[in-house]
Design a protein around this motif. Structure first.
Motif, short mmCIF file in Angstrom:
data_model
loop_
_atom_site.label_atom_id
_atom_site.label_comp_id
_atom_site.label_asym_id
_atom_site.label_seq_id
_atom_site.Cartn_x
_atom_site.Cartn_y
_atom_site.Cartn_z
N GLY A 215 0.79 -0.85 0.20
CA GLY A 215 0.37 0.19 -0.13
C GLY A 215 0.13 1.45 -0.02
N LEU A 216 0.45 2.03 -0.89
CA LEU A 216 1.02 3.12 -0.57
C LEU A 216 0.29 4.48 -0.20
CD1 LEU A 216 3.68 5.73 -1.25
CD2 LEU A 216 2.49 5.76 -3.19
N HIS A 278 7.02 -18.23 22.03
CA HIS A 278 6.90 -17.93 23.02
C HIS A 278 6.91 -16.21 23.35
CE1 HIS A 278 6.25 -21.84 24.49
NE2 HIS A 278 7.17 -22.04 23.31
N THR A 279 6.95 -15.34 22.58
CA THR A 279 7.02 -13.87 22.78
C THR A 279 5.17 -13.23 22.98
OG1 THR A 279 6.59 -13.61 19.96
CG2 THR A 279 9.22 -14.26 20.57
N GLY A 280 4.47 -14.23 22.58
CA GLY A 280 3.47 -13.42 22.59
C GLY A 280 3.06 -12.74 21.04
N TRP A 281 4.08 -12.16 20.31
CA TRP A 281 3.73 -11.53 19.19
C TRP A 281 3.92 -12.21 18.04
CZ3 TRP A 281 0.92 -7.07 20.45
CH2 TRP A 281 1.60 -6.42 21.65
N ILE A 282 3.01 -11.90 16.89
CA ILE A 282 3.20 -12.87 15.67
C ILE A 282 3.73 -11.43 14.58
CG2 ILE A 282 2.53 -14.09 13.86
CD1 ILE A 282 0.71 -15.35 16.04
N GLU A 283 4.59 -11.49 13.92
CA GLU A 283 4.77 -10.29 12.29
C GLU A 283 4.51 -10.56 11.71
OE1 GLU A 283 9.22 -10.67 11.85
OE2 GLU A 283 8.75 -9.55 9.85
N ILE A 284 3.81 -9.30 11.11
CA ILE A 284 2.54 -9.66 9.87
C ILE A 284 3.67 -9.13 8.21
CG2 ILE A 284 0.49 -8.76 9.05
CD1 ILE A 284 -0.24 -10.93 10.93
N LEU A 285 3.69 -7.54 8.87
CA LEU A 285 3.61 -6.89 7.80
C LEU A 285 5.08 -5.85 7.56
CD1 LEU A 285 2.27 -3.88 8.24
CD2 LEU A 285 0.59 -5.07 7.54
N GLY A 286 5.48 -5.39 7.12
CA GLY A 286 6.86 -4.22 7.39
C GLY A 286 6.24 -3.24 6.19
N ALA A 287 6.50 -1.88 6.76
CA ALA A 287 6.47 -0.50 6.52
C ALA A 287 6.75 0.63 6.97
CB ALA A 287 4.49 -1.00 7.45
N GLY A 288 7.00 1.87 6.39
CA GLY A 288 7.56 2.64 7.10
C GLY A 288 7.51 3.99 5.96
N MET A 289 7.84 5.23 6.20
CA MET A 289 7.42 6.37 5.69
C MET A 289 8.59 6.43 4.53
SD MET A 289 5.71 8.08 7.94
CE MET A 289 5.03 9.81 7.09
N VAL A 290 7.90 6.87 3.40
CA VAL A 290 8.29 6.23 1.84
C VAL A 290 9.85 7.87 1.86
CG1 VAL A 290 8.21 7.06 0.07
CG2 VAL A 290 6.41 6.60 0.69
N HIS A 291 10.78 7.41 1.41
CA HIS A 291 12.16 7.40 2.12
C HIS A 291 12.03 8.73 0.85
CE1 HIS A 291 17.17 8.08 1.33
NE2 HIS A 291 16.92 7.29 2.33
N PRO A 292 12.19 10.13 0.69
CA PRO A 292 12.93 10.91 0.86
C PRO A 292 13.60 10.60 -0.91
CG PRO A 292 13.96 11.31 2.66
CD PRO A 292 13.16 9.84 2.58
N LYS A 293 14.13 9.89 -1.32
CA LYS A 293 14.82 10.10 -2.13
C LYS A 293 14.11 8.83 -2.62
CE LYS A 293 19.99 8.52 -1.61
NZ LYS A 293 20.62 8.14 -1.60
N VAL A 294 12.82 8.76 -2.85
CA VAL A 294 12.32 7.51 -3.93
C VAL A 294 11.03 8.85 -3.85
CG1 VAL A 294 10.50 5.63 -3.53
CG2 VAL A 294 12.37 5.28 -2.56
N LEU A 295 10.61 9.44 -3.19
CA LEU A 295 9.59 10.86 -3.73
C LEU A 295 10.24 11.29 -4.45
CD1 LEU A 295 8.08 11.61 -0.39
CD2 LEU A 295 6.51 10.45 -1.76
N GLU A 296 11.88 11.77 -4.72
CA GLU A 296 12.59 12.54 -4.80
C GLU A 296 12.44 11.99 -6.36
OE1 GLU A 296 15.65 13.96 -3.40
OE2 GLU A 296 15.81 15.58 -4.13
N MET A 297 12.63 10.77 -6.78
CA MET A 297 13.14 10.23 -8.04
C MET A 297 11.50 10.14 -9.08
SD MET A 297 15.84 7.00 -7.66
CE MET A 297 15.32 6.59 -6.04
N ALA A 298 10.45 10.24 -8.30
CA ALA A 298 9.29 9.91 -9.08
C ALA A 298 8.34 11.03 -8.91
CB ALA A 298 8.46 9.08 -7.64
N GLY A 299 9.32 12.11 -8.33
CA GLY A 299 9.22 13.48 -9.01
C GLY A 299 8.12 14.51 -7.69
N ALA A 309 3.85 4.16 3.55
CA ALA A 309 3.70 2.74 2.87
C ALA A 309 3.82 1.16 3.73
CB ALA A 309 5.28 1.93 1.95
N PHE A 310 3.36 0.19 2.90
CA PHE A 310 3.36 -1.21 3.71
C PHE A 310 3.43 -2.36 2.88
CE2 PHE A 310 -0.94 0.31 3.78
CZ PHE A 310 -1.49 -0.54 2.92
N GLY A 311 4.04 -3.35 3.22
CA GLY A 311 3.63 -4.67 2.25
C GLY A 311 3.79 -5.64 3.18
#
Ligand code: 2U9
Length: 344
Positions: A215-216, A278-299, A309-311
């Motif tokens: 997602g974006l 035995h951690t009580g947690w389950i990993e589901i997805l990765g995400a973050g704030m779009v890297h400024p370089k990625v924004l810049e490359m896309a104009g 963004a998340f995946g």
């Protein structure tokens, strides 16, 4: 000759009456009206008659001929009708017999999961977008801040078609293409589901082909708290209202900062069990704030626009949701496995 004609008429009508099938009736026609038939023979003898007699006999002969022909035609029609009825009766279909069951297919479990996630995000104003599975090195890597020689490329070893063309390793190039197709000042809310490929040795948790949904969200003033709120909603809608989420710092080349999201384990409610290691947690997805370089490359100007963004992998989500022990089950087409989810 008159008597002869009358006698022939009687005889012919009698035979028409006795005829039982189309062959019999055909035989009568030939015998009386055919080229060598009895009536024709009589007419041939007309040459010997007197001038006065000829029209009288001629008229009578025609009458007899017409009467015989009419009887033959009527009988023919009757026989044909009877034969048709017999045939219809022989070929009758019992419409009351129960029909043969039609086997109705169902959606693949991964399709159902993807559609469930799509519906959730469509409800939040996201668009669903798709893109090519054969990608350029540029859109699969470069535009996502993974230049040639970047160490993170090793984790996404793929199937190359040429040096510059490969089977996409994630669906992120669909977002990169969408961003570049706009002129750098339009907000974006999109999710992209699809197949992705990685050069991997297949086992219970790895498959060289699997599915992703990414997602974006790009706009002015998009913040990390927006990401957290969106993911929290997603986790509760897909896994249950009683689920908690937790974000851990992580790294992806295309997001900064980056996080991984866990959900609280349903089996032990956070106490710790074998499902959550035995951690009580389950990993589901990765995400973050779009890297400024990625924004810049896309104009997009990163001082004006931000985004998150998340995946995630629907394969993994389905495995967790339904306790599926082997990712290969999605791709080996065992109908007994696939059928279990048709009622789900
Ligand atoms: C653009 C900018 C940023 C997409 C993202 C992840 C984090 C992620 C993996 C989780 C499990 C994929 O299925 S998985 O292997 N994905 O952790 N994906 S942020 O970030 C993007 C994408 C496109 C233009």
């Amino acid at each position: 000759m008159k008597e002869q004609l009358h006698a022939l008429e009687q005889e012919a009508l009698e035979k028409v009456k006795d005829a039982e099938n189309l062959q019999d009736i055909q035989a009568v026609q030939v015998a009386y009206l055919g080229r060598k038939g009895s009536i024709t023979e009589v007419l041939r003898g007309m040459g010997k008659l007197s001038k006065e007699e000829r029209p009288v006999i001629g008229e009578l002969a025609n009458k007899v001929r017409t009467a015989i022909k009419a009887a033959i035609d009527a009988k023919k029609e009757k026989i044909e009708q009877v034969e048709l009825e017999q045939q219809l009766q022989k070929e009758a279909i019992d419409v009351t017999l129960p029909g043969r069951p039609v086997h109705i297919g169902g959606k693949h479990i991964l399709t159902s999961i993807i559609e469930e996630i799509e519906d959730l995000f469509i409800g939040l104003g996201y668009e669903v977008r798709e893109g090519p599975e054969v990608e350029t090195d540029y859109f699969n890597f470069e535009a996502l801040n993974l230049p040639k020689g970047h160490p993170a490329r090793d984790m996404q070893d793929s199937f190359y078609i040429t040096n510059e063309l490969l089977l996409r390793t994630h669906t992120s190039p669909v977002q990169a293409r969408t961003m570049q197709s706009l002129d750098g000042n339009e907000p974006i809310r999109m999710i992209c589901p699809g197949k992705v490929y990685r050069r991997d040795n297949d086992d219970a948790t790895h498959s060289h082909q699997f599915t992703q949904i990414e997602g974006l969200y790009v706009d002015k003033n998009v913040r990390m708290s927006d990401l957290k709120g969106t993911l929290n909603l997603f986790a509760k809608k897909i896994f249950g209202e009683d689920r908690e989420i937790r974000l851990r710092p992580s790294f992806f080349p295309f997001t900064e900062p980056s996080v991984e999201m866990d959900i609280s384990c349903k089996v032990c409610a956070g106490e710790g069990c074998s499902v959550c290691k035995h951690t009580g947690w389950i990993e589901i997805l990765g995400a973050g704030m779009v890297h400024p370089k990625v924004l810049e490359m896309a104009g997009y100007d990163p001082h004006e626009y931000t985004g998150f963004a998340f995946g995630m992998g629907p394969d993994r989500i389905a495995m967790l949701k339904y306790g599926i022990d082997d990712i290969r089950r999605f791709y080996t087409d065992d109908i007994r496995f696939l059928k279990q989810f048709h009622e789900a």
